[in-house]
Design a protein around this motif. Sequence first.
Motif, PDB file in Angstrom:
ATOM      1  N   ALA A 424       0.839  -0.950   0.665  1.00 30.79           N
ATOM      2  CA  ALA A 424      -0.292   0.474   0.149  1.00 30.79           C
ATOM      3  C   ALA A 424       1.149   1.503   0.010  1.00 30.79           C
ATOM      4  O   ALA A 424       0.947   2.404   0.297  1.00 30.79           O
ATOM      5  CB  ALA A 424      -0.801   0.160   1.288  1.00 30.79           C
ATOM      6  N   SER A 425       2.945   1.312  -0.105  1.00 26.93           N
ATOM      7  CA  SER A 425       2.913   2.430  -0.493  1.00 26.93           C
ATOM      8  C   SER A 425       4.057   2.501  -1.769  1.00 26.93           C
ATOM      9  O   SER A 425       4.171   1.227  -2.336  1.00 26.93           O
ATOM     10  CB  SER A 425       3.618   2.023   1.213  1.00 26.93           C
ATOM     11  OG  SER A 425       5.565   3.083   0.801  1.00 26.93           O
ATOM     12  N   LEU A 426       3.697   3.755  -2.440  1.00 29.97           N
ATOM     13  CA  LEU A 426       3.987   3.307  -3.280  1.00 29.97           C
ATOM     14  C   LEU A 426       5.558   3.565  -3.453  1.00 29.97           C
ATOM     15  O   LEU A 426       6.139   2.569  -4.736  1.00 29.97           O
ATOM     16  CB  LEU A 426       3.808   4.719  -4.126  1.00 29.97           C
ATOM     17  CG  LEU A 426       3.924   5.529  -5.899  1.00 29.97           C
ATOM     18  CD1 LEU A 426       3.308   4.395  -6.326  1.00 29.97           C
ATOM     19  CD2 LEU A 426       4.078   6.337  -5.552  1.00 29.97           C
ATOM     20  N   THR A 427       6.429   4.095  -2.926  1.00 31.06           N
ATOM     21  CA  THR A 427       7.997   3.479  -2.647  1.00 31.06           C
ATOM     22  C   THR A 427       7.854   3.394  -1.309  1.00 31.06           C
ATOM     23  O   THR A 427       8.804   4.208  -0.646  1.00 31.06           O
ATOM     24  CB  THR A 427       9.089   4.827  -3.659  1.00 31.06           C
ATOM     25  OG1 THR A 427       8.406   6.254  -2.667  1.00 31.06           O
ATOM     26  CG2 THR A 427       8.726   4.957  -5.119  1.00 31.06           C
ATOM     27  N   PRO A 428       8.113   1.735  -1.382  1.00 31.83           N
ATOM     28  CA  PRO A 428       8.148   1.760   0.012  1.00 31.83           C
ATOM     29  C   PRO A 428       9.372   2.288   1.262  1.00 31.83           C
ATOM     30  O   PRO A 428      10.612   1.510   0.389  1.00 31.83           O
ATOM     31  CB  PRO A 428       7.412   0.401   0.633  1.00 31.83           C
ATOM     32  CG  PRO A 428       7.898  -0.148  -1.228  1.00 31.83           C
ATOM     33  CD  PRO A 428       7.329   0.868  -1.670  1.00 31.83           C
ATOM     34  N   ARG A 429      10.124   2.212   1.724  1.00 29.13           N
ATOM     35  CA  ARG A 429      11.047   2.480   2.357  1.00 29.13           C
ATOM     36  C   ARG A 429      11.245   1.440   3.999  1.00 29.13           C
ATOM     37  O   ARG A 429      10.188   1.778   4.578  1.00 29.13           O
ATOM     38  CB  ARG A 429      11.384   4.062   2.383  1.00 29.13           C
ATOM     39  CG  ARG A 429      11.399   4.997   1.664  1.00 29.13           C
ATOM     40  CD  ARG A 429      12.824   4.866   1.116  1.00 29.13           C
ATOM     41  NE  ARG A 429      13.723   5.388  -0.125  1.00 29.13           N
ATOM     42  CZ  ARG A 429      12.771   5.336  -1.382  1.00 29.13           C
ATOM     43  NH1 ARG A 429      12.221   3.999  -1.419  1.00 29.13           N
ATOM     44  NH2 ARG A 429      12.387   6.217  -2.561  1.00 29.13           N
ATOM     45  N   ASP A 430      12.216   0.710   3.328  1.00 26.38           N
ATOM     46  CA  ASP A 430      12.834  -0.246   5.074  1.00 26.38           C
ATOM     47  C   ASP A 430      14.425  -0.271   4.999  1.00 26.38           C
ATOM     48  O   ASP A 430      14.510   0.378   4.057  1.00 26.38           O
ATOM     49  CB  ASP A 430      11.966  -1.616   4.641  1.00 26.38           C
ATOM     50  CG  ASP A 430      11.915  -2.366   3.872  1.00 26.38           C
ATOM     51  OD1 ASP A 430      13.534  -2.267   3.175  1.00 26.38           O
ATOM     52  OD2 ASP A 430      11.356  -2.740   3.111  1.00 26.38           O
ATOM     53  N   PRO A 431      14.507  -1.243   6.293  1.00 23.03           N
ATOM     54  CA  PRO A 431      15.453  -0.199   6.325  1.00 23.03           C
ATOM     55  C   PRO A 431      16.526  -0.605   5.205  1.00 23.03           C
ATOM     56  O   PRO A 431      18.247  -0.303   5.042  1.00 23.03           O
ATOM     57  CB  PRO A 431      16.180  -1.871   7.488  1.00 23.03           C
ATOM     58  CG  PRO A 431      14.844  -1.819   7.931  1.00 23.03           C
ATOM     59  CD  PRO A 431      13.958  -1.613   7.272  1.00 23.03           C
ATOM     60  N   GLU A 432      15.856  -1.593   3.664  1.00 21.32           N
ATOM     61  CA  GLU A 432      16.879  -1.991   3.033  1.00 21.32           C
ATOM     62  C   GLU A 432      16.917  -1.493   1.611  1.00 21.32           C
ATOM     63  O   GLU A 432      17.845  -1.570   1.149  1.00 21.32           O
ATOM     64  CB  GLU A 432      16.586  -3.864   2.455  1.00 21.32           C
ATOM     65  CG  GLU A 432      17.642  -4.767   3.655  1.00 21.32           C
ATOM     66  CD  GLU A 432      17.556  -4.996   4.633  1.00 21.32           C
ATOM     67  OE1 GLU A 432      16.313  -5.257   5.494  1.00 21.32           O
ATOM     68  OE2 GLU A 432      18.568  -4.416   5.645  1.00 21.32           O
ATOM     69  N   ARG A 433      15.317  -0.971   1.832  1.00 20.19           N
ATOM     70  CA  ARG A 433      14.756  -0.550   0.241  1.00 20.19           C
ATOM     71  C   ARG A 433      15.285   1.353  -0.187  1.00 20.19           C
ATOM     72  O   ARG A 433      14.313   1.580   1.299  1.00 20.19           O
ATOM     73  CB  ARG A 433      13.568  -1.153  -0.094  1.00 20.19           C
ATOM     74  CG  ARG A 433      13.045  -0.598  -1.083  1.00 20.19           C
ATOM     75  CD  ARG A 433      11.513  -1.261  -1.895  1.00 20.19           C
ATOM     76  NE  ARG A 433      11.688  -2.835  -1.990  1.00 20.19           N
ATOM     77  CZ  ARG A 433      12.370  -2.426  -3.070  1.00 20.19           C
ATOM     78  NH1 ARG A 433      12.314  -2.233  -3.870  1.00 20.19           N
ATOM     79  NH2 ARG A 433      11.835  -4.440  -3.097  1.00 20.19           N
ATOM     80  N   LEU A 434      15.779   1.356  -0.848  1.00 16.06           N
ATOM     81  CA  LEU A 434      16.109   3.061  -1.182  1.00 16.06           C
ATOM     82  C   LEU A 434      15.779   3.539  -2.190  1.00 16.06           C
ATOM     83  O   LEU A 434      15.635   4.648  -3.419  1.00 16.06           O
ATOM     84  CB  LEU A 434      17.345   3.721  -0.378  1.00 16.06           C
ATOM     85  CG  LEU A 434      17.379   5.100   0.400  1.00 16.06           C
ATOM     86  CD1 LEU A 434      16.173   4.980   1.544  1.00 16.06           C
ATOM     87  CD2 LEU A 434      18.735   4.754   0.477  1.00 16.06           C
ATOM     88  N   VAL A 435      15.471   2.005  -2.885  1.00 19.30           N
ATOM     89  CA  VAL A 435      15.039   2.419  -4.388  1.00 19.30           C
ATOM     90  C   VAL A 435      14.149   1.171  -5.128  1.00 19.30           C
ATOM     91  O   VAL A 435      13.993   0.445  -4.286  1.00 19.30           O
ATOM     92  CB  VAL A 435      16.569   2.609  -5.768  1.00 19.30           C
ATOM     93  CG1 VAL A 435      17.280   3.564  -6.108  1.00 19.30           C
ATOM     94  CG2 VAL A 435      16.694   0.802  -5.615  1.00 19.30           C
ATOM     95  N   PRO A 436      12.983   1.930  -5.603  1.00 18.91           N
ATOM     96  CA  PRO A 436      12.800   3.159  -6.807  1.00 18.91           C
ATOM     97  C   PRO A 436      12.195   3.842  -5.883  1.00 18.91           C
ATOM     98  O   PRO A 436      12.056   3.683  -4.918  1.00 18.91           O
ATOM     99  CB  PRO A 436      12.418   2.903  -8.018  1.00 18.91           C
ATOM    100  CG  PRO A 436      10.936   1.602  -7.211  1.00 18.91           C
ATOM    101  CD  PRO A 436      12.064   0.983  -6.424  1.00 18.91           C
TER     102      PRO A 436
END
Length: 436
Positions: A424-436
């Motif tokens: 439900a998040s367009l560009t989710p940010r979690d400890p590993e994810r910074l792209v896209p």
Amino acid sequence: MTMLRNRYIAEIKPDEEVKLAGHVYEIRDLGKLAFVILRDPTGLIQVVANRKACGDEVFEKVKNLSKEDFVVVEGKAVANEKAPYGGREVVLSKIEVMAESEAPLPIDVSGKIESTLDKRLDWRFIDMKNPDVLGIFIFQSKLVGYMEEFLRKNRFVRIFTSRVTSAATEGGADYFPILYFNKEAFLAQSPQLYKESVLVSGIDRVYDVGMVYRAEPHHTPRHLCEYVSFDVEMVVTTMKDVLEIQEGMLRYAFEKLNKDELVMKFLEKMGVEITFPKKIPEVSFWEANEILKGLGVETDEHDLTPEGERRLCSYFAENEESEFVLVHSFPFAKKPFYLMRHEDNPEITHSFDLLYRGLEITSGGQREHRYVERVKNIKDKGLAVEQFDHLRFFKYGMPPHAGFGLGIERLTMKMLNLKNVREASLTPRDPERLVP
Ligand code: AMO
């Protein structure tokens, strides 16, 4: 003015000349006939190309199409019971390819081959070519729109608060420090202290929708490091006033969504129903724990556990026909300093969490608006008073107030029965994810 289209797919009625724009979802070539399934943000439709009717040049263009080319087509809409996607189709007379797509796509978007969520998120905007995925974000936009509509009808004013702050405003360690020129600054964890402080001005009902940041190293299906916080704050006599607004706002949004044709179709396709209870049941934190103990669930004396939230929701769904339950009066020990404490028992706060389908979706309460008491709360939490710039505003006629913060991705996830908040998040940010 030239228009890209004169109709969206969902609006097409038989016997009209239409000009549509969208992506090629599928192509089927049967020699003298070719079928193109066209997709736009409102749905899918079959476009039929007949060599005789449209001529060789147009027909050759159709034969050379690739999946996901972006095209503008013109033709006549006709009723055809056998046509997929709503019993209508478009008989093609003209086609223009506006943008070509490489083939094959990096992931399947027809829903036939399942990719892992990670891979889908790597290719997020390609993944959204799948109408079921795009539908989540159209639904989310409408959900936020209806909640805003309710607030504006009730005299709320939208404010835009800063996401760059000079201090760790709410206390705690979940902050992202950033370099602001040569100074250390922090990404806002919530607009809390701004939405409260602004009420000293005389404006008495505000809301704020924006990204907030939590440096939580959690890998759970319900935590994001960046999420959309839908915040409400208002001048009140008691906390009940804001609870009425919260319930009214959600009821309004549920009712509107259930009457929205595009949404209704989407919910049916997803196999989900959203119903709002006659009245949201309310229990104190203490009562909630008693219920949980009765069910044999392990409890924490200061907060609800994830298992506790799930079991409490099942209990109220079974016994009170409500998928929502409001838990109030949490201990001061685990709640932030800005909450007002009970006069007769300062260990308890005027606070609440709203749970829905097993998960906390909002958190709020009545705030401590009295300067001296607020300073005492900060000290009792072991925090340094000098760190809190907002306090100076509380000396100049700060009215009693209350509010709440709602996690948009969490609410979307639960309404649509999604398994992971990242969906439900367009560009989710979690400890590993910074792209896209
Ligand atoms: P709280 O920290 O409880 O309260 O957050 C409010 C709501 O925001 C959502 N939420 C999250 N969603 C996704 N990922 C996360 N890591 C995450 N953390 C929180 C939840 C939660 O209920 N200032 C107070 C609100 C207030 O009192 O007005 C606050 O931020 O849905």
